[in-house]
Write an enzyme that holds these catalytic residues in place. Structure first.
Site, short mmCIF file in Angstrom:
data_model
loop_
_atom_site.label_atom_id
_atom_site.label_comp_id
_atom_site.label_asym_id
_atom_site.label_seq_id
_atom_site.Cartn_x
_atom_site.Cartn_y
_atom_site.Cartn_z
N PRO A 42 -21.67 -89.05 41.90
CA PRO A 42 -21.88 -89.75 43.17
C PRO A 42 -22.37 -91.16 42.87
O PRO A 42 -23.29 -91.35 42.07
CB PRO A 42 -22.97 -88.93 43.87
CG PRO A 42 -23.64 -88.14 42.78
CD PRO A 42 -22.62 -87.94 41.71
N ALA A 44 -23.41 -94.55 45.14
CA ALA A 44 -23.56 -95.18 46.45
C ALA A 44 -22.75 -96.47 46.49
O ALA A 44 -22.77 -97.25 45.54
CB ALA A 44 -25.04 -95.48 46.70
N CYS A 127 -32.46 -90.54 41.57
CA CYS A 127 -32.46 -91.95 41.98
C CYS A 127 -33.70 -92.68 41.44
O CYS A 127 -34.82 -92.25 41.70
CB CYS A 127 -32.40 -92.03 43.50
SG CYS A 127 -32.26 -93.71 44.09
N LYS A 169 -28.87 -82.67 40.57
CA LYS A 169 -28.63 -83.72 39.58
C LYS A 169 -29.95 -84.43 39.37
O LYS A 169 -30.60 -84.85 40.34
CB LYS A 169 -27.56 -84.67 40.10
CG LYS A 169 -27.22 -85.81 39.14
CD LYS A 169 -25.89 -86.45 39.55
CE LYS A 169 -25.57 -87.70 38.77
NZ LYS A 169 -26.41 -88.84 39.17
N ASP A 232 -23.07 -92.20 29.86
CA ASP A 232 -22.35 -92.92 28.81
C ASP A 232 -21.04 -92.26 28.38
O ASP A 232 -20.68 -92.30 27.20
CB ASP A 232 -23.24 -93.12 27.58
CG ASP A 232 -24.48 -93.95 27.89
OD1 ASP A 232 -24.54 -94.50 29.01
OD2 ASP A 232 -25.37 -94.04 27.04
N GLY A 254 -19.74 -91.47 35.68
CA GLY A 254 -20.06 -92.49 36.68
C GLY A 254 -19.42 -93.82 36.34
O GLY A 254 -18.24 -94.06 36.60
C1 LIG Z 1 -23.50 -98.16 41.64
C2 LIG Z 1 -24.14 -96.83 41.34
C3 LIG Z 1 -24.57 -96.02 42.37
C4 LIG Z 1 -25.15 -94.77 42.10
N1 LIG Z 1 -25.51 -93.96 43.14
C5 LIG Z 1 -25.96 -92.70 42.88
C6 LIG Z 1 -26.23 -91.78 43.92
O1 LIG Z 1 -26.10 -92.10 45.11
N2 LIG Z 1 -26.65 -90.54 43.58
C7 LIG Z 1 -26.83 -90.16 42.28
O2 LIG Z 1 -27.21 -89.01 42.00
N3 LIG Z 1 -26.60 -91.02 41.26
C8 LIG Z 1 -26.16 -92.26 41.54
N4 LIG Z 1 -25.85 -93.10 40.51
C9 LIG Z 1 -26.00 -92.61 39.12
C10 LIG Z 1 -24.69 -92.00 38.61
O3 LIG Z 1 -24.32 -90.89 39.40
C11 LIG Z 1 -24.83 -91.55 37.14
O4 LIG Z 1 -25.82 -90.57 37.06
C12 LIG Z 1 -25.19 -92.70 36.23
O5 LIG Z 1 -24.40 -93.84 36.48
C13 LIG Z 1 -25.07 -92.30 34.74
O6 LIG Z 1 -23.77 -91.91 34.43
P1 LIG Z 1 -22.74 -92.91 33.68
O7 LIG Z 1 -23.37 -93.28 32.37
O8 LIG Z 1 -21.49 -92.08 33.54
O9 LIG Z 1 -22.58 -94.09 34.57
C14 LIG Z 1 -25.32 -94.34 40.76
C15 LIG Z 1 -24.90 -95.19 39.71
C16 LIG Z 1 -24.31 -96.41 39.97
C17 LIG Z 1 -23.85 -97.27 38.83
#
Ligand SMILES: Cc1cc2nc3c(=O)[nH]c(=O)nc-3n(C[C@H](O)[C@H](O)[C@H](O)COP(=O)(O)O)c2cc1C
Length: 399
Positions: A42, A44, A127, A169, A232, A254
């Site tokens: 997810p 936002a 968050c 999460k 990552d 993400g």
């Molecule tokens: C722009 C943005 C918005 C995010 N919004 C949420 C959210 O609403 N809920 C949530 O659980 N994590 C949120 N995250 C965190 C991601 O879900 C994820 O846990 C995080 O980016 C780490 O994963 P990655 O290394 O694959 O990016 C957000 C991350 C980004 C970059």
């Protein structure tokens, strides 16, 4: 670019895929089998109905909606209800809820069940945004283990009559001196969640440094329910590495798919073919087609060309990262205000430019510096206080 149906879906591999030495069964979320075991995280402002469709067109998995706050949902705030919209062909509608009050969370979950709004609920305990943690929400909450347990238990109980699987999460903890993930995972498991996802950073780290995949392995060892690893994954090969190193049941992706929805085709290829898979590397012409489609889907979703194009602008730099494109054209694309203008500008790109392989495996999106976590006064002194923190029930969704 959609891939042929993988062998394990057609049953040739008996429901198990071999990943160059790693065997992985389909991820089960309740009764729902997730193949390949991939979840769009997810995000936002990003994972709206348009972006989810764009990603779904590339490969299989679960595609989670933008975060919705429980308070806004139960109060039926129109903007929030709009954000809960799923496309008709989303066969496993996945909704993330944010809440700090067990009763409001349970009401929101019941509403999801009664109104048939979603097929899966994920609870956000990750968050790190100061306005959230300062009030005891998001990644601050698992520290208050009794309150955390009450929220998860009440959500699971409220979801049960509707057969809706609930997952959580979370992050590793507040900081390295206040780690909560193993205990929180055990509490959530005891409460009856279908799976636990770990973004392997502390709240203090925000998005800086490297995700600690060893922590994901530790959690996997500690729990019986499926564990999903997050942090990552930039390429399909990273997902295979995470599975191999940690034994996780699935991956949550993400930032890696920002401006790269084809990452889901890459992930599907990786999970289907194993370590020797052919990476998906679209040339600039294909990227331009996907950009055009993304903008169209946003215009459709927002029912307004100007708003759709304005929302699309934030994706432009991500799509073009690493491609050799002049500054003027880049700037014009990042200020686009109609679909016709976008298509005119995209026509100026050389479609034959190959994908910049040096951009592979590179972080994208947020990579901000660590920062001290703002917490309510006395928060760290009383782990077993289960009173609901005041003011942490945000009314706006998607923060
Ligand atoms: C722009 C943005 C918005 C995010 N919004 C949420 C959210 O609403 N809920 C949530 O659980 N994590 C949120 N995250 C965190 C991601 O879900 C994820 O846990 C995080 O980016 C780490 O994963 P990655 O290394 O694959 O990016 C957000 C991350 C980004 C970059």
């Amino acid at each position: 670019m959609r891939l042929a149906e993988p062998a394990w879906i057609s049953g040739e591999s008996g429901g198990h895929g071999m990943l160059g030495g790693v065997t992985i069964a389909p991820l089960m979320l309740g009764k729902h089998a997730v193949r390949p075991p991939v979840v769009l995280a997810p995000m936002a402002g990003i994972t709206n109905v348009a972006f989810r469709r764009l990603c779904r067109e590339q490969g299989g998995g679960v595609y989670v909606c933008e975060m919705i706050t429980t308070r806004a949902l139960v109060e039926r705030i129109p903007k929030t209800l709009k954000m809960v919209a799923f496309a008709e062909d989303e066969d496993f509608r996945s909704l993330q809820l944010y809440g700090v009050d067990p009763d409001v969370t349970a009401r929101a979950v019941r509403m999801v069940g009664e109104d048939g709004l979603a097929d899966h609920i994920d609870l956000n305990f990750g968050c790190p945004v100061p306005k959230v943690t300062r009030r005891g929400g998001g990644s601050a909450l698992p520290w208050r283990r009794k309150l955390f347990g009450r929220i998860v238990r009440q959500a699971v109980e409220a979801a049960r009559p509707y057969g809706i699987p609930v997952t959580i999460k979370m992050r590793k903890g507040i900081d390295d001196d206040h780690l909560t993930y193993v205990e929180a995972g055990l509490i959530a498991q005891e409460a009856g969640v279908a799976a636990v996802a770990l973004h392997a950073r502390t709240a203090e780290q925000r998005y800086s440094g490297k995700a600690d995949w060893d922590a994901i392995a530790t959690l996997k060892q500690a729990l019986d329910v499926p564990v999903l690893g997050n942090g990552d994954i930039w390429e399909g090969s990273d997902a295979l590495r995470m599975v191999e190193q940690t034994g996780v049941d699935g991956v949550v992706v993400g930032r890696g798919c920002l401006g790269r929805p084809w990452l889901f085709a890459d992930l599907e290829a990786a999970f289907t073919q194993g370590a020797g898979y052919q990476p998906v590397l679209p040339a600039l012409g294909e990227v331009a087609k996907i950009m055009s489609r993304h903008a169209e889907l946003l215009v459709d979703a927002l029912e307004d060309e100007k708003h759709g194009c304005a929302d699309f602008r934030k994706h432009v730099a991500w799509y073009l990262k690493g491609f050799p494109i002049g500054g003027e054209l880049r700037r014009a694309l990042a200020m686009v205000s109609s679909l016709a203008e976008l298509d005119d500008l995209l026509a100026k790109l050389d479609p034959s430019v190959p994908f910049p392989e040096e951009a592979l495996g590179q972080p994208r999106g947020r990579v901000n510096a660590p920062g001290k976590v703002s917490l309510p006064y006395g928060w760290l002194d009383s782990r077993d206080d289960d009173s609901v923190p005041e003011g942490a029930e945000m009314e706006n969704s998607g923060g």
